[in-house]
Motif scaffolding. Sequence first.
Motif, PDB file in Angstrom:
ATOM      1  N   ALA A   1       0.827  -1.212   0.000  1.00 29.70           N
ATOM      2  CA  ALA A   1       0.000   0.000   0.000  1.00 29.70           C
ATOM      3  C   ALA A   1       0.858   1.258   0.000  1.00 29.70           C
ATOM      4  CB  ALA A   1      -0.945  -0.005   1.202  1.00 29.70           C
ATOM      5  N   GLY A   2       1.946   1.244   0.756  1.00 31.57           N
ATOM      6  CA  GLY A   2       2.846   2.395   0.790  1.00 31.57           C
ATOM      7  C   GLY A   2       3.525   2.662  -0.532  1.00 31.57           C
ATOM      8  N   ASN A   3       3.785   1.610  -1.302  1.00 31.52           N
ATOM      9  CA  ASN A   3       4.398   1.801  -2.613  1.00 31.52           C
ATOM     10  C   ASN A   3       3.374   2.216  -3.661  1.00 31.52           C
ATOM     11  OD1 ASN A   3       6.820   1.142  -1.469  1.00 31.52           O
ATOM     12  ND2 ASN A   3       7.099  -0.762  -2.570  1.00 31.52           N
ATOM     13  N   VAL A   4       2.116   1.881  -3.431  1.00 33.09           N
ATOM     14  CA  VAL A   4       1.063   2.279  -4.374  1.00 33.09           C
ATOM     15  C   VAL A   4       0.677   3.746  -4.163  1.00 33.09           C
ATOM     16  CG1 VAL A   4      -1.357   1.865  -5.016  1.00 33.09           C
ATOM     17  CG2 VAL A   4       0.205  -0.064  -4.727  1.00 33.09           C
ATOM     18  N   ILE A   5       0.775   4.251  -2.940  1.00 33.51           N
ATOM     19  CA  ILE A   5       0.382   5.634  -2.639  1.00 33.51           C
ATOM     20  C   ILE A   5       0.995   6.634  -3.623  1.00 33.51           C
ATOM     21  CG2 ILE A   5       0.661   7.514  -0.946  1.00 33.51           C
ATOM     22  CD1 ILE A   5       0.092   5.365   1.235  1.00 33.51           C
ATOM     23  N   PRO A   6       2.323   6.633  -3.837  1.00 26.13           N
ATOM     24  CA  PRO A   6       2.856   7.637  -4.766  1.00 26.13           C
ATOM     25  C   PRO A   6       2.390   7.427  -6.209  1.00 26.13           C
ATOM     26  CG  PRO A   6       4.596   6.141  -4.056  1.00 26.13           C
ATOM     27  CD  PRO A   6       3.393   5.847  -3.212  1.00 26.13           C
ATOM     28  N   LEU A   7       2.130   6.184  -6.577  1.00 27.23           N
ATOM     29  CA  LEU A   7       1.629   5.938  -7.935  1.00 27.23           C
ATOM     30  C   LEU A   7       0.251   6.561  -8.118  1.00 27.23           C
ATOM     31  CD1 LEU A   7       2.762   2.212  -8.275  1.00 27.23           C
ATOM     32  CD2 LEU A   7       3.841   4.233  -9.323  1.00 27.23           C
ATOM     33  N   LEU A   8      -0.566   6.527  -7.075  1.00 26.52           N
ATOM     34  CA  LEU A   8      -1.892   7.144  -7.144  1.00 26.52           C
ATOM     35  C   LEU A   8      -1.794   8.666  -7.062  1.00 26.52           C
ATOM     36  CD1 LEU A   8      -3.945   4.643  -4.945  1.00 26.52           C
ATOM     37  CD2 LEU A   8      -3.656   4.669  -7.443  1.00 26.52           C
TER      38      LEU A   8
ATOM     39  N   LEU B   1       1.937   9.257 -14.776  1.00 31.33           N
ATOM     40  CA  LEU B   1       2.205   7.912 -15.300  1.00 31.33           C
ATOM     41  C   LEU B   1       1.809   7.854 -16.767  1.00 31.33           C
ATOM     42  CD1 LEU B   1       0.754   5.717 -12.389  1.00 31.33           C
ATOM     43  CD2 LEU B   1       3.158   6.326 -12.784  1.00 31.33           C
ATOM     44  N   THR B   2       2.506   7.017 -17.513  1.00 28.62           N
ATOM     45  CA  THR B   2       2.125   6.810 -18.910  1.00 28.62           C
ATOM     46  C   THR B   2       0.818   6.013 -18.936  1.00 28.62           C
ATOM     47  OG1 THR B   2       3.249   4.688 -19.121  1.00 28.62           O
ATOM     48  CG2 THR B   2       4.574   6.683 -19.574  1.00 28.62           C
ATOM     49  N   PRO B   3       0.098   6.030 -20.046  1.00 33.47           N
ATOM     50  CA  PRO B   3      -1.111   5.200 -20.126  1.00 33.47           C
ATOM     51  C   PRO B   3      -0.830   3.719 -19.854  1.00 33.47           C
ATOM     52  CG  PRO B   3      -1.129   6.818 -21.883  1.00 33.47           C
ATOM     53  CD  PRO B   3       0.221   6.914 -21.220  1.00 33.47           C
ATOM     54  N   ALA B   4       0.306   3.211 -20.312  1.00 35.02           N
ATOM     55  CA  ALA B   4       0.655   1.802 -20.055  1.00 35.02           C
ATOM     56  C   ALA B   4       0.889   1.569 -18.559  1.00 35.02           C
ATOM     57  CB  ALA B   4       1.887   1.399 -20.857  1.00 35.02           C
TER      58      ALA B   4
ATOM     59  N   HIS C   1      -1.253  -0.819 -16.024  1.00 34.42           N
ATOM     60  CA  HIS C   1      -0.573  -1.822 -15.204  1.00 34.42           C
ATOM     61  C   HIS C   1      -1.005  -1.693 -13.733  1.00 34.42           C
ATOM     62  CE1 HIS C   1       2.422  -4.696 -14.007  1.00 34.42           C
ATOM     63  NE2 HIS C   1       3.199  -3.804 -13.428  1.00 34.42           N
ATOM     64  N   VAL C   2      -0.998  -0.469 -13.213  1.00 34.94           N
ATOM     65  CA  VAL C   2      -1.410  -0.237 -11.821  1.00 34.94           C
ATOM     66  C   VAL C   2      -2.867  -0.650 -11.634  1.00 34.94           C
ATOM     67  CG1 VAL C   2      -1.789   1.529 -10.036  1.00 34.94           C
ATOM     68  CG2 VAL C   2       0.296   1.583 -11.428  1.00 34.94           C
ATOM     69  N   ALA C   3      -3.710  -0.264 -12.579  1.00 37.30           N
ATOM     70  CA  ALA C   3      -5.134  -0.607 -12.480  1.00 37.30           C
ATOM     71  C   ALA C   3      -5.362  -2.116 -12.527  1.00 37.30           C
ATOM     72  CB  ALA C   3      -5.908   0.072 -13.612  1.00 37.30           C
TER      73      ALA C   3
END
Length: 191
Positions: free
Chosen positions: A127-134, A140-143, A147-149
């Motif tokens: 969860a902590g690593n996903v936070i910055p991605l969100l 983020l690129t569309p790809a 990937h995250v989704a």
Amino acid sequence: MEQTIIDFKASSPTDYEKHGSLLRGDMGAALLAMRLAPTSSLADLVYRRAEANNGLPIRELMWGMPGSMVAAVHMAEMTQEARWRGLFEVQAARLLAELEDAPQGPLWTQDLYGAKDRFLGPVHGFAGNVIPLLLGWDWLTPAQQAHVAEFVPKTLEANAWQYEVGTTWGRGASARSGFSYASTVTVRREW
């Protein structure tokens, strides 16, 4: 700020003094100081600490690169400088590249204090690593967004414990998904 630096140098585990850290050291304190009284020297300090994480183990939100990514998002809002997005993009690519397929779904292996573990929680884990991605979703690129989704719900589903009152992610999740606690890597939920 000076006392923060002294305390950090005196009590940091080996190799951690090089990390731009939200938890310890001067990066988190400088990020806060930027909110209160922004200066270009504070912005440069946060950037140097965050950029230093590019060549170090990813660690986790409070000790390493994911925290640098959070700092980059907030610094971009405060300074409107393009360098923060560039830093975030480099770090997001590396973070996503180090995601590993595991029986419990895609997870990162954390390298903390000489031990390698897999965690689900918001500080030392998934969860902590996903936070910055969100937080930096638009960078983020569309790809990468696709990937995250894809992997986030997969990991959450693989580790979820469903109850009448709701869902939780707990210690037993790894046993439920067939993961052996006897191995050198464990999955744990932090509280």
